[in-house]
Structure formats: structure tokens, C-alpha cells
Design an enzyme around this catalytic site. Structure first.
Site, PDB file in Angstrom:
ATOM      1  N   ASP A   1     -86.936  -2.271 -83.245  1.00  0.00           N
ATOM      2  CA  ASP A   1     -86.399  -2.254 -81.717  1.00  0.00           C
ATOM      3  C   ASP A   1     -85.056  -2.070 -81.814  1.00  0.00           C
ATOM      4  O   ASP A   1     -84.237  -2.210 -82.871  1.00  0.00           O
ATOM      5  CB  ASP A   1     -86.637  -3.674 -81.154  1.00  0.00           C
ATOM      6  CG  ASP A   1     -86.400  -3.576 -79.709  1.00  0.00           C
ATOM      7  OD1 ASP A   1     -87.840  -3.911 -78.945  1.00  0.00           O
ATOM      8  OD2 ASP A   1     -85.566  -3.014 -79.007  1.00  0.00           O
TER       9      ASP A   1
ATOM     10  N   GLU B   1    -103.351  -1.502 -73.847  1.00  0.00           N
ATOM     11  CA  GLU B   1    -103.719  -2.810 -73.925  1.00  0.00           C
ATOM     12  C   GLU B   1    -104.111  -3.550 -72.744  1.00  0.00           C
ATOM     13  O   GLU B   1    -103.959  -2.989 -71.693  1.00  0.00           O
ATOM     14  CB  GLU B   1    -102.273  -3.556 -74.565  1.00  0.00           C
ATOM     15  CG  GLU B   1    -101.092  -3.286 -73.738  1.00  0.00           C
ATOM     16  CD  GLU B   1    -100.889  -4.462 -72.399  1.00  0.00           C
ATOM     17  OE1 GLU B   1    -101.612  -5.182 -72.500  1.00  0.00           O
ATOM     18  OE2 GLU B   1    -100.080  -4.195 -71.719  1.00  0.00           O
ATOM     19  N   PHE B   2    -104.630  -4.546 -72.753  1.00  0.00           N
ATOM     20  CA  PHE B   2    -105.482  -5.253 -71.709  1.00  0.00           C
ATOM     21  C   PHE B   2    -105.019  -6.629 -71.738  1.00  0.00           C
ATOM     22  O   PHE B   2    -105.612  -7.525 -71.124  1.00  0.00           O
ATOM     23  CB  PHE B   2    -106.921  -5.181 -71.421  1.00  0.00           C
ATOM     24  CG  PHE B   2    -107.535  -3.647 -71.526  1.00  0.00           C
ATOM     25  CD1 PHE B   2    -107.151  -3.063 -70.407  1.00  0.00           C
ATOM     26  CD2 PHE B   2    -107.607  -3.107 -72.741  1.00  0.00           C
ATOM     27  CE1 PHE B   2    -107.758  -1.645 -70.380  1.00  0.00           C
ATOM     28  CE2 PHE B   2    -108.270  -1.754 -72.705  1.00  0.00           C
ATOM     29  CZ  PHE B   2    -108.072  -0.924 -71.490  1.00  0.00           C
TER      30      PHE B   2
ATOM     31  N   LYS C   1    -107.109   2.687 -68.645  1.00  0.00           N
ATOM     32  CA  LYS C   1    -105.836   1.410 -68.616  1.00  0.00           C
ATOM     33  C   LYS C   1    -105.532   1.451 -67.089  1.00  0.00           C
ATOM     34  O   LYS C   1    -105.556   0.431 -66.413  1.00  0.00           O
ATOM     35  CB  LYS C   1    -104.868   2.005 -69.446  1.00  0.00           C
ATOM     36  CG  LYS C   1    -103.494   1.124 -69.329  1.00  0.00           C
ATOM     37  CD  LYS C   1    -103.766  -0.363 -69.331  1.00  0.00           C
ATOM     38  CE  LYS C   1    -102.541  -1.136 -68.978  1.00  0.00           C
ATOM     39  NZ  LYS C   1    -102.479  -2.472 -69.207  1.00  0.00           N
TER      40      LYS C   1
ATOM     41  N   LEU D   1    -110.324 -12.813 -57.569  1.00  0.00           N
ATOM     42  CA  LEU D   1    -110.776 -13.090 -56.319  1.00  0.00           C
ATOM     43  C   LEU D   1    -110.091 -14.229 -55.510  1.00  0.00           C
ATOM     44  O   LEU D   1    -110.504 -14.874 -54.641  1.00  0.00           O
ATOM     45  CB  LEU D   1    -112.344 -13.215 -55.812  1.00  0.00           C
ATOM     46  CG  LEU D   1    -113.148 -12.043 -56.144  1.00  0.00           C
ATOM     47  CD1 LEU D   1    -114.698 -12.182 -55.907  1.00  0.00           C
ATOM     48  CD2 LEU D   1    -112.819 -10.913 -55.121  1.00  0.00           C
TER      49      LEU D   1
ATOM     50  N   ALA E   1    -107.288 -15.492 -53.247  1.00  0.00           N
ATOM     51  CA  ALA E   1    -106.303 -15.095 -52.288  1.00  0.00           C
ATOM     52  C   ALA E   1    -104.947 -15.904 -52.544  1.00  0.00           C
ATOM     53  O   ALA E   1    -104.866 -16.869 -52.943  1.00  0.00           O
ATOM     54  CB  ALA E   1    -106.995 -15.423 -50.701  1.00  0.00           C
ATOM     55  N   GLY E   2    -103.884 -15.051 -51.994  1.00  0.00           N
ATOM     56  CA  GLY E   2    -102.715 -15.789 -52.214  1.00  0.00           C
ATOM     57  C   GLY E   2    -101.569 -14.825 -51.482  1.00  0.00           C
ATOM     58  O   GLY E   2    -101.851 -14.087 -50.525  1.00  0.00           O
TER      59      GLY E   2
ATOM     60  N   CYS F   1     -96.792  -5.045 -64.352  1.00  0.00           N
ATOM     61  CA  CYS F   1     -97.895  -4.098 -64.598  1.00  0.00           C
ATOM     62  C   CYS F   1     -98.477  -3.733 -63.425  1.00  0.00           C
ATOM     63  O   CYS F   1     -98.334  -2.479 -63.188  1.00  0.00           O
ATOM     64  CB  CYS F   1     -98.894  -4.876 -65.460  1.00  0.00           C
ATOM     65  SG  CYS F   1     -98.137  -5.470 -67.074  1.00  0.00           S
TER      66      CYS F   1
ATOM     67  N   LYS G   1     -96.363  -1.531 -61.181  1.00  0.00           N
ATOM     68  CA  LYS G   1     -95.944  -0.151 -61.535  1.00  0.00           C
ATOM     69  C   LYS G   1     -97.269   0.524 -61.889  1.00  0.00           C
ATOM     70  O   LYS G   1     -97.021   1.772 -61.473  1.00  0.00           O
ATOM     71  CB  LYS G   1     -95.492  -0.767 -62.988  1.00  0.00           C
ATOM     72  CG  LYS G   1     -95.048   0.632 -63.902  1.00  0.00           C
ATOM     73  CD  LYS G   1     -94.384   0.017 -65.094  1.00  0.00           C
ATOM     74  CE  LYS G   1     -95.147  -0.802 -66.118  1.00  0.00           C
ATOM     75  NZ  LYS G   1     -96.090   0.230 -67.208  1.00  0.00           N
TER      76      LYS G   1
HETATM   77  C1  UGA Z   1    -102.308  -7.563 -65.958  1.00  0.00           C
HETATM   78  C2  UGA Z   1    -103.719  -7.511 -66.246  1.00  0.00           C
HETATM   79  O1  UGA Z   1    -104.460  -8.310 -65.865  1.00  0.00           O
HETATM   80  C3  UGA Z   1    -104.037  -6.961 -67.794  1.00  0.00           C
HETATM   81  O2  UGA Z   1    -105.256  -6.632 -68.150  1.00  0.00           O
HETATM   82  C4  UGA Z   1    -103.071  -5.857 -68.155  1.00  0.00           C
HETATM   83  O3  UGA Z   1    -103.040  -5.487 -69.672  1.00  0.00           O
HETATM   84  C5  UGA Z   1    -101.446  -6.193 -67.928  1.00  0.00           C
HETATM   85  O4  UGA Z   1    -101.643  -6.356 -66.407  1.00  0.00           O
HETATM   86  C6  UGA Z   1    -100.623  -4.896 -68.224  1.00  0.00           C
HETATM   87  O5  UGA Z   1    -100.972  -3.691 -67.838  1.00  0.00           O
HETATM   88  O6  UGA Z   1     -99.961  -5.076 -69.040  1.00  0.00           O
HETATM   89  P1  UGA Z   1    -100.644  -9.522 -65.932  1.00  0.00           P
HETATM   90  O7  UGA Z   1     -99.910  -8.489 -65.244  1.00  0.00           O
HETATM   91  O8  UGA Z   1     -99.994 -10.341 -67.174  1.00  0.00           O
HETATM   92  O9  UGA Z   1    -101.755  -8.519 -66.559  1.00  0.00           O
HETATM   93  O10 UGA Z   1    -101.112 -10.735 -65.083  1.00  0.00           O
HETATM   94  P2  UGA Z   1    -102.519 -10.968 -64.267  1.00  0.00           P
HETATM   95  O11 UGA Z   1    -103.123 -12.237 -64.799  1.00  0.00           O
HETATM   96  O12 UGA Z   1    -103.412  -9.805 -64.017  1.00  0.00           O
HETATM   97  O13 UGA Z   1    -101.795 -11.187 -62.716  1.00  0.00           O
HETATM   98  C7  UGA Z   1    -101.166 -10.263 -62.014  1.00  0.00           C
HETATM   99  C8  UGA Z   1    -101.143 -10.770 -60.702  1.00  0.00           C
HETATM  100  O14 UGA Z   1    -101.991 -11.082 -59.970  1.00  0.00           O
HETATM  101  C9  UGA Z   1    -100.198 -12.127 -60.678  1.00  0.00           C
HETATM  102  O15 UGA Z   1     -99.120 -12.174 -59.700  1.00  0.00           O
HETATM  103  C10 UGA Z   1    -101.044 -13.050 -60.024  1.00  0.00           C
HETATM  104  O16 UGA Z   1    -100.938 -14.102 -59.339  1.00  0.00           O
HETATM  105  C11 UGA Z   1    -101.888 -12.195 -59.184  1.00  0.00           C
HETATM  106  N1  UGA Z   1    -103.477 -12.559 -59.023  1.00  0.00           N
HETATM  107  C12 UGA Z   1    -104.381 -12.635 -60.106  1.00  0.00           C
HETATM  108  C13 UGA Z   1    -104.067 -12.870 -57.564  1.00  0.00           C
HETATM  109  O17 UGA Z   1    -102.950 -12.921 -56.761  1.00  0.00           O
HETATM  110  N2  UGA Z   1    -105.173 -13.190 -57.521  1.00  0.00           N
HETATM  111  C14 UGA Z   1    -106.070 -13.140 -58.500  1.00  0.00           C
HETATM  112  O18 UGA Z   1    -107.362 -13.501 -58.216  1.00  0.00           O
HETATM  113  C15 UGA Z   1    -105.467 -12.735 -59.834  1.00  0.00           C
END
Ligand code: UGA
Length: 446
Positions: free
Chosen positions: A34, A144-145, A199, A245, A247-248, A255, A258
Site C-alpha cells: 500500500d 468480491e462479494f 458485480k 427485504l 425495510a428501514g 458500495c 457508489k
Molecule cells: C455490499 C454487498 O452486500 C456485498 O455483496 C458487496 O461485496 C459489497 O457491498 C461491496 O460491493 O463491496 P456492504 O456494503 O458491506 O456489502 O453491506 P450490506 O450488508 O450489503 O448493507 C448495505 C446497506 O444496505 C446497509 O446500509 C444496510 O443497512 C442496508 N440494508 C441491507 C437494508 O436497508 N435492508 C436490507 O434488507 C439489507
């Protein structure tokens, strides 16, 4: 695997650090680079510069397999496979900023021995452009996921591993597949452009699911339905599935916002208007603001009222507050003249930088002291364990707006709170309102 060449990881941000430590956990020698000397110094002292459960242990357990450096030459000398994990932040236009990726590629040109494995999220077409500029380098897309907060587990137990390579780079794709094979999960071997699109499409689809359920929640509030019941009933259909699914107050993080806008922009650059994603983005922006109306319903004008935000990170188990709903909420509340306090179990440092006008508290109790309302923004488990009955006595008005439908409405109502969730049956809200009606009316008149 000790006789093999080490795996190179370029960029030791969140993705790079998870990738490097997990490869080491699988028994590989890893050399990670890095340009941030402070970060590398910290990692060489075995101190993890981010909050991600499990990384500390992986770093400690695999210390002798991990080398951290600021010198690209060190990596090029020893490693053949170079996993590119630098960040691709959004630009003002919504396109991904590829300057860091390009800087890496610039150091590889005319070096036929190496393969560049792209883990950074890049627009479809990036691989093709890179191969044009550095034609000797074998190029593989391996998106990556990982989810923040569960990244180590996600890495070690993938649903699938996507590996995209075009003619001439199969040898590198085979080596990448061999590294990931012990983890299980379906191998998706495809071409570079399709891997890049998988992705972006996956993230955009998940964001679409969230905006969809948030709109359903808003309609549930109008018709007296309960979105958690609706989501349960929908999710049991295998074609729909139960995940994403909830809600919030909208999605955030580094991620989804963007990547959704990068995909929309990518389509736009080709002349195609991606209407669905335009709506997904707009719904998410409006969803973050809906809490304001719920507060006003109980408190009237918010000028001079103290509102406590519980949780500032974009989701639990991370200290990341980039694009978090708390940022928009705090600004909107302040725009209404409210005084905003905030508490987060781990995100205090980043919050101090991104939320300079929010008064940060050392505990939930402190944040709630004298507050006219609590707004739960991030579902940290400790908020469910709070002694809410005693919080009622601390607060100026017993009002909870639960932005994640995380708390138990009944026990809050029993403790004398007015409770508002997102898309919950009006009976919950009404029962909560009646319990605190007198105080809310009094607060309105203050
Ligand atoms: C997300 C994807 O889930 C990953 O698969 C992916 O690798 C990553 O982006 C990335 O591109 O690097 P992440 O951003 O870490 O992962 O978090 P998530 O768990 O997906 O949550 C994202 C947002 O959605 C959070 O603010 C969470 O509170 C919100 N969310 C999630 C909801 O409002 N409702 C849901 O049912 C699920």
C-alpha cells in the site's frame, strides 16, 4: 504451499486486508503493498487499522505468512499473481474514479510475467481498456462479494466465485481458481466484461430489493399493513428469497450508493437510460428523510428539540459511516433547527470527521439524557439491550423512532414510549402514541 511464489495484494484497504489475511489463512505466502506508509507501519506492528471482526485473529495467526510493504518493486519481484484491491471512489459525474487502478497498471506495463487479478469494483469495459494499455499482462476479473462486518466469513464461505478471463489469460484464471477451490462455492468461469457486470448487477439488484421493500413499507403505513409480515410472506417464495427485504432508513456504505450510480452512469455513457436505477437511488434518498415527518408528527416543529441518533455507522459491526443514513438525517434535523446528538459503539472516530456539528456522546444513555426523541439508525445489538424503562425517565419526551424495525414495539409501549417503526401497522404506532400522548402534546407546546 511454502515452495510457491507468494500472492501479491495491491492496496490494503478493507478488501485488500481481508483478501490478504484470508489467503494467508489458506496457507499461502502473501506480500501486500500500500502507498500509505502509516497503514503499513501499523500492519507490521500487527495492528489492524480498520474495524472488521476476525481480522485481528487472522493477522496474528498467520503473521509469518504475511509481508507488508510500501514498495511495488518488492511485490513485482516476488509475486506473479497480483490481486488489485485499490479503491475506485465515485467522481462528481457518478463514474468510478479509476486513477488508482491506472497507477497500478502503469507500473506493470511490459511485464509479461505477471497477471493482474482485478478485485476492485470497476465498470464493465475496464479490463478491455487495461489490456489495450498493458497487453503483456494477463488480466483476470475476480470481483468480491464481501459484506462489511462479515467479510472474513463471506470470504471463507463464498456462495460463488466469479472468474472472468479472455483468451491468453486462462493460465492465470486457472491459478486463481485453484486458490479459491478449497473454499467451495460455485465457480463461475466467464469472460472479463461479464464478470465485471456480474458485480455491478448483483449490487444494483440488492439495492433495488431494499428500495422496493422500503416503498412497500411506505404503502403499508398508508393501508395499515405490517412490512415485516409482508417481507416474511414474500421471502418464503423461493423465487424471491428472504434476504435484503428489511425495510428501514435506506441503504448506505461505500458500495451500494457508489456501484448503483456507477452502473446507471455506465449505461448513460452508452446512451441507455437506466430508469429503474434512477428510481432506486431516489427512493433511497427520500427514505433517509422520512424520519423527519415521523418526529414532527409527535413533536411538531423540531426547532430547539434535542434528537439522539443511536448508531451512526451505515450498518452494525463496522465503523464505516460513508454514505450512512445518519449523515443525511443529522443534516436534515439541523436544517429544521434541532440539536443533534449521536452515539455509535465503534464509529466515534470517523463520525468526528464526517459529522463535525453533531455532539458525540460516550454512551446511549448519555445521548438520550434530556432528549426529545431517540432515532435508531443502526441496529447495534446493544440498543436492544438498553434498559428502556429507565431511559424513559432520562428523556424529555418518551419517543422512539426505530429506523430499522429492530426494537420490540410492545415492550417499548409497555415502558411508556411512543414508538414509530418503518412500515409497521398503524395499531403499533397508535398504541405507542396514546401512551405518550400527553407528553408529546406538552412537548409540542413548549
Ligand atoms: C455490499 C454487498 O452486500 C456485498 O455483496 C458487496 O461485496 C459489497 O457491498 C461491496 O460491493 O463491496 P456492504 O456494503 O458491506 O456489502 O453491506 P450490506 O450488508 O450489503 O448493507 C448495505 C446497506 O444496505 C446497509 O446500509 C444496510 O443497512 C442496508 N440494508 C441491507 C437494508 O436497508 N435492508 C436490507 O434488507 C439489507
Amino acid at each position: 504451499m511454502s515452495g510457491e511464489r507468494p500472492i501479491g495484494v495491491i492496496g490494503v484497504g478493507w478488501v485488500g486486508l481481508v483478501t490478504a489475511t484470508c489467503f494467508a489463512e489458506l496457507g499461502h505466502q502473501v506480500i501486500a503493498m500500500d502507498i500509505d506508509a502509516k497503514k503499513i507501519r501499523s500492519l507490521n506492528r500487527r495492528k489492524v487499522p480498520i474495524h472488521e471482526p476476525g481480522i485481528d485473529q487472522l493477522l496474528e495467526r498467520n503473521a509469518e505468512r504475511l509481508t507488508f510493504t510500501t514498495e511495488m518493486e518488492d511485490v513485482l519481484e516476488s509475486a506473479r499473481l497480483l490481486f488489485c484491491c485499490v479503491d475506485t471512489p465515485p467522481t462528481y459525474s457518478g463514474d468510478a474514479d479509476l486513477s488508482r487502478v491506472q497507477a497500478v497498471v502503469g507500473q506493470l506495463a511490459d511485464n509479461g510475467d505477471h497477471a493482474l487479478i482485478m478485485k476492485s469494483t470497476v465498470p464493465s469495459g475496464t479490463g478491455r481498456a487495461i489490456r489495450r494499455d498493458a497487453s503483456d499482462v494477463a488480466y483476470v476479473s475476480c470481483p468480491e462479494f464481501l459484506k462489511e462486518g462479515t467479510a472474513v466469513n463471506d470470504f471463507l464461505h463464498p456462495d460463488r466465485v466469479v472468474i472472468g478471463a479472455d483468451a491468453g489469460a486462462e493460465w492465470a484464471a486457472d491459478e486463481v481458481e485453484a486458490i479459491y477451490r478449497p473454499l467451495g462455492g460455485e465457480m463461475v468461469r466467464t469472460d472479463v466484461a461479464s464478470a465485471e457486470m456480474i458485480k455491478l448487477a448483483a449490487n444494483a439488484f440488492l439495492a433495488t430489493k431494499i428500495s422496493f421493500i422500503n416503498e412497500i413499507a411506505n404503502v403499508c403505513e398508508e393501508v395499515g399493513a405490517d412490512v415485516t409480515e409482508v417481507a416474511r410472506g414474500m421471502g418464503l417464495d423461493k423465487r424471491i428469497g428472504p434476504s435484503f427485504l428489511r425495510a428501514g432508513v435506506g441503504y448506505g456504505g461505500s458500495c451500494f450508493p457508489k456501484d448503483v450510480s456507477a452502473l446507471k452512469q455506465l449505461a448513460g455513457n452508452t446512451g441507455y437510460h437506466f430508469q429503474l436505477l434512477t428510481a432506486v437511488i431516489e427512493v433511497n434518498e427520500l427514505q433517509k428523510r422520512r424520519v423527519i415527518g415521523k418526529l414532527q408528527k409527535h413533536l411538531g416543529a423540531l426547532a430547539g428539540k434535542t434528537i439522539a441518533l443511536l448508531g451512526l455507522a451505515f450498518k452494525p459491526d463496522t465503523d464505516d459511516i460513508r454514505e450512512a443514513s445518519s449523515l443525511v438525517l443529522a443534516a436534515r434535523l439541523q436544517g429544521e433547527g434541532a440539536k443533534v446528538r449521536g452515539y455509535d459503539p465503534v464509529a466515534e472516530g470517523p463520525a468526528g470527521k464526517l459529522l463535525p456539528t453533531v455532539e458525540l456522546s460516550g454512551s446511549a444513555e448519555e445521548a438520550l439524557d434530556g432528549a426529545h426523541a431517540a432515532v435508531l439508525v443502526t441496529e447495534w445489538p446493544e440498543f436492544a439491550e438498553l434498559d428502556w424503562a429507565s431511559m424513559r425517565d432520562r428523556m424529555a419526551t418518551p419517543l422512539v423512532v426505530d429506523g430499522r424495525n429492530f426494537l420490540d414495539p410492545k415492550s417499548l409501549r409497555d415502558a411508556g414510549f411512543a414508538y414509530e417503526g418503518i412500515g409497521l401497522t398503524s395499531s403499533d404506532a397508535q398504541a405507542g402514541e396514546s401512551a405518550a400522548e400527553a407528553e408529546s402534546a406538552e412537548a409540542r407546546s413548549r
